[in-house]
Design a protein around this motif. Structure first.
Motif, mmCIF file in Angstrom:
data_model
loop_
_atom_site.group_PDB
_atom_site.id
_atom_site.type_symbol
_atom_site.label_atom_id
_atom_site.label_comp_id
_atom_site.label_asym_id
_atom_site.label_seq_id
_atom_site.Cartn_x
_atom_site.Cartn_y
_atom_site.Cartn_z
ATOM 1 N N SER A 163 1.644 -53.953 26.136
ATOM 2 C CA SER A 163 1.481 -54.169 27.571
ATOM 3 C C SER A 163 1.470 -52.849 28.338
ATOM 4 C CB SER A 163 2.641 -55.043 28.085
ATOM 5 O OG SER A 163 2.756 -54.987 29.496
ATOM 6 N N TYR A 164 0.589 -52.770 29.321
ATOM 7 C CA TYR A 164 0.634 -51.693 30.313
ATOM 8 C C TYR A 164 0.187 -52.302 31.634
ATOM 9 C CZ TYR A 164 0.116 -47.273 32.717
ATOM 10 O OH TYR A 164 0.249 -46.241 33.620
ATOM 11 N N ASN B 110 7.641 -43.531 27.443
ATOM 12 C CA ASN B 110 6.470 -43.179 28.246
ATOM 13 C C ASN B 110 5.283 -43.967 27.692
ATOM 14 O OD1 ASN B 110 5.423 -41.511 25.978
ATOM 15 N ND2 ASN B 110 7.101 -40.143 26.557
ATOM 16 N N ASN B 111 4.125 -43.732 28.258
ATOM 17 C CA ASN B 111 2.928 -44.433 27.789
ATOM 18 C C ASN B 111 2.475 -43.787 26.480
ATOM 19 O OD1 ASN B 111 0.582 -45.824 27.387
ATOM 20 N ND2 ASN B 111 -0.329 -45.329 29.369
ATOM 21 N N ILE B 112 2.827 -44.409 25.367
ATOM 22 C CA ILE B 112 2.557 -43.807 24.051
ATOM 23 C C ILE B 112 1.219 -44.246 23.463
ATOM 24 C CG2 ILE B 112 4.990 -43.475 23.523
ATOM 25 C CD1 ILE B 112 4.903 -46.014 21.813
ATOM 26 N N GLY B 113 0.471 -45.049 24.204
ATOM 27 C CA GLY B 113 -0.836 -45.469 23.725
ATOM 28 C C GLY B 113 -0.774 -46.734 22.895
ATOM 29 N N TYR B 114 -1.963 -47.264 22.600
ATOM 30 C CA TYR B 114 -2.040 -48.557 21.917
ATOM 31 C C TYR B 114 -1.588 -48.467 20.463
ATOM 32 C CZ TYR B 114 -3.795 -53.140 20.627
ATOM 33 O OH TYR B 114 -3.897 -54.436 20.186
ATOM 34 N N GLY B 115 -2.100 -47.495 19.738
ATOM 35 C CA GLY B 115 -1.788 -47.403 18.316
ATOM 36 C C GLY B 115 -0.316 -47.167 18.041
ATOM 37 N N PHE C 106 7.438 -63.960 19.555
ATOM 38 C CA PHE C 106 6.697 -62.947 20.305
ATOM 39 C C PHE C 106 7.507 -61.660 20.421
ATOM 40 C CE2 PHE C 106 4.202 -66.568 21.473
ATOM 41 C CZ PHE C 106 2.947 -66.069 21.760
ATOM 42 N N LEU C 107 6.792 -60.571 20.393
ATOM 43 C CA LEU C 107 7.379 -59.251 20.575
ATOM 44 C C LEU C 107 6.428 -58.473 21.480
ATOM 45 C CD1 LEU C 107 8.794 -57.016 17.697
ATOM 46 C CD2 LEU C 107 7.524 -56.054 19.605
ATOM 47 N N ILE C 108 6.958 -57.920 22.538
ATOM 48 C CA ILE C 108 6.129 -57.185 23.491
ATOM 49 C C ILE C 108 6.599 -55.737 23.555
ATOM 50 C CG2 ILE C 108 5.347 -57.014 25.889
ATOM 51 C CD1 ILE C 108 5.897 -60.023 26.171
ATOM 52 N N VAL C 109 5.656 -54.824 23.359
ATOM 53 C CA VAL C 109 5.942 -53.404 23.563
ATOM 54 C C VAL C 109 5.280 -53.001 24.869
ATOM 55 C CG1 VAL C 109 5.674 -51.056 22.715
ATOM 56 C CG2 VAL C 109 6.093 -52.919 21.101
ATOM 57 N N ASP C 110 6.100 -52.629 25.836
ATOM 58 C CA ASP C 110 5.556 -52.224 27.127
ATOM 59 C C ASP C 110 5.533 -50.700 27.209
ATOM 60 O OD1 ASP C 110 4.793 -53.096 29.992
ATOM 61 O OD2 ASP C 110 6.281 -51.515 30.272
ATOM 62 N N ASN C 111 4.376 -50.163 27.551
ATOM 63 C CA ASN C 111 4.187 -48.714 27.589
ATOM 64 C C ASN C 111 4.652 -48.114 28.908
ATOM 65 O OD1 ASN C 111 3.330 -47.679 25.111
ATOM 66 N ND2 ASN C 111 1.236 -48.430 25.397
ATOM 67 N N ASN C 112 5.913 -48.412 29.247
ATOM 68 C CA ASN C 112 6.540 -47.835 30.438
ATOM 69 C C ASN C 112 5.690 -48.079 31.684
ATOM 70 O OD1 ASN C 112 8.597 -46.507 31.762
ATOM 71 N ND2 ASN C 112 7.837 -44.462 31.326
ATOM 72 N N SER C 113 5.325 -49.345 31.891
ATOM 73 C CA SER C 113 4.441 -49.713 33.000
ATOM 74 C C SER C 113 5.055 -49.358 34.352
ATOM 75 C CB SER C 113 4.157 -51.222 32.975
ATOM 76 O OG SER C 113 3.500 -51.600 31.798
ATOM 77 N N ASN D 242 4.967 -32.865 24.408
ATOM 78 C CA ASN D 242 6.111 -33.740 24.676
ATOM 79 C C ASN D 242 5.800 -35.209 24.406
ATOM 80 O OD1 ASN D 242 4.405 -34.321 26.791
ATOM 81 N ND2 ASN D 242 5.910 -33.913 28.416
ATOM 82 N N ASP D 243 4.686 -35.473 23.700
ATOM 83 C CA ASP D 243 4.268 -36.820 23.296
ATOM 84 C C ASP D 243 3.802 -37.694 24.451
ATOM 85 O OD1 ASP D 243 4.451 -36.523 20.579
ATOM 86 O OD2 ASP D 243 6.503 -37.238 20.449
ATOM 87 N N THR D 244 3.546 -37.117 25.583
ATOM 88 C CA THR D 244 2.899 -37.861 26.660
ATOM 89 C C THR D 244 1.394 -37.721 26.484
ATOM 90 O OG1 THR D 244 2.968 -35.940 28.133
ATOM 91 C CG2 THR D 244 4.811 -37.508 28.264
ATOM 92 N N PRO D 245 0.619 -38.718 26.910
ATOM 93 C CA PRO D 245 -0.832 -38.623 26.739
ATOM 94 C C PRO D 245 -1.431 -37.552 27.628
ATOM 95 C CG PRO D 245 -0.280 -40.529 28.075
ATOM 96 C CD PRO D 245 1.021 -39.990 27.552
ATOM 97 N N TYR D 246 -2.500 -36.961 27.158
ATOM 98 C CA TYR D 246 -3.220 -35.989 27.976
ATOM 99 C C TYR D 246 -3.951 -36.736 29.088
ATOM 100 C CZ TYR D 246 -6.416 -32.401 29.520
ATOM 101 O OH TYR D 246 -7.113 -31.511 30.306
ATOM 102 N N TRP D 247 -3.692 -36.323 30.318
ATOM 103 C CA TRP D 247 -4.393 -36.895 31.472
ATOM 104 C C TRP D 247 -5.431 -35.897 31.947
ATOM 105 C CZ3 TRP D 247 -3.822 -41.413 34.531
ATOM 106 C CH2 TRP D 247 -2.882 -42.323 34.039
ATOM 107 N N PRO D 248 -6.680 -36.289 32.066
ATOM 108 C CA PRO D 248 -7.727 -35.348 32.498
ATOM 109 C C PRO D 248 -7.557 -34.952 33.960
ATOM 110 C CG PRO D 248 -8.603 -37.585 32.361
ATOM 111 C CD PRO D 248 -7.214 -37.629 31.779
#
Length: 277
Positions: A14-15, A65-70, A36-43, A271-277
């Motif tokens: 979830s995001y 943080n938002n670690i992405g789908y995979g 059910f199991l929900i992983v929320d990407n720090n929405s 720091n394992d946060t996604p790259y934001w353009p």
């Protein structure tokens, strides 16, 4: 058959997806919350808190943080105690009946597929039974975790897009069977996994391009039409000739993602946060 729906965990990444999850699968979750199991990407819209309040019997994991789908899907697998994991997008009109039928199809098929999917596009709903595939759409993947242990799940260098393409490619190379049950159709409300946001759309398009380049290079496929420099030139042409603001943003972001990959930019920061353009 000893293996029934109790041998299955249904995982959702979830995001900003609270409203979408409620709209698409509320009744099913309320009927069988423990599965059910929900992983929320720090929405940022507090989806985690709202999901816990609405579904107290569901395990909701909030990533730092938002670690992405995979990475989120891999996290769900680590918290799964069942052999079978059904990874679904939040914007699927999921039902118990379709889920049980899909699981029974996997268990009754010989040789048993390591990954099986329902049709999530009308054009794949062919009513021809279970067919072999070399690639499956990642919106709904039923996975045999025991069988896939030697292959691994999703490549954690990818933030978004091409995760399932990479997994399917690796699985087929290792001799695993992938299958599509063309008799089962689960409606996929494309583009509704999260609340619309222009900045998020820019992020998605940047990573769409980056992930494709990474996949092609990783598997030695970056030749001909898949050559990164050729793709970069194509995105440039599409950007300058686009006739709408949405298309200009899309192709400009994809051009940036391709260019960044060629410069050596990674999908995640140190720091394992996604790259934001």
């Amino acid at each position: 058959m000893n293996e029934k729906i109790e041998d299955l965990t249904i995982a959702i990444v979830s995001y900003n997806s609270y409203s979408t999850i409620v709209d698409c699968m509320d009744a099913f979750i309320k009927e069988r919350p423990s599965q059910f199991l929900i992983v929320d990407n720090n929405s940022p819209d507090n989806s985690s808190e709202k999901l816990r309040a609405r579904y107290p019997g569901v395990k909701v994991i909030t990533s730092p943080n938002n670690i992405g789908y995979g990475r989120a899907a891999n996290l769900a697998a680590k918290h799964t105690t069942t052999r079978y994991l059904f990874l679904v997008n939040p914007d699927l009109k999921l039902t118990k009946e379709a889920t049980i039928t899909l699981l029974e199809g996997m268990l009754n098929t010989t040789p048993r597929p390591s990954i099986m999917a329902p049709a999530v596009r009308p054009e794949d709903h062919l009513n021809r039974g279970i067919e072999n595939r070399r690639w499956l759409i990642g919106a709904a993947l039923l996975m045999d975790l025991d069988a896939l242990e030697s292959v691994g799940l999703f490549d954690e260098k990818i933030f978004l897009f091409s995760e399932e393409t990479d997994l399917c490619y690796r699985a087929t190379k290792h001799g695993h069977r992938l299958a599509l049950d063309t008799d089962i159709y689960i409606q996929h409300l494309l583009g509704q996994s999260s609340t619309p946001d222009p900045k998020v759309d820019e992020l998605k398009n940047w990573h769409f391009a980056w992930s494709h380049m990474y996949f092609y290079q990783k598997h030695g496929l970056a030749e001909g039409k898949k050559n990164p420099h050729r793709i970069k030139a194509l995105y440039f042409i599409k950007w300058i000739t686009a006739t709408s603001p949405e298309k200009r943003l899309r192709y400009k972001s994809r051009l940036k993602g391709t260019s960044a990959y060629l410069r050596g930019q990674k999908a995640f920061n140190e720091n394992d946060t996604p790259y934001w353009p």
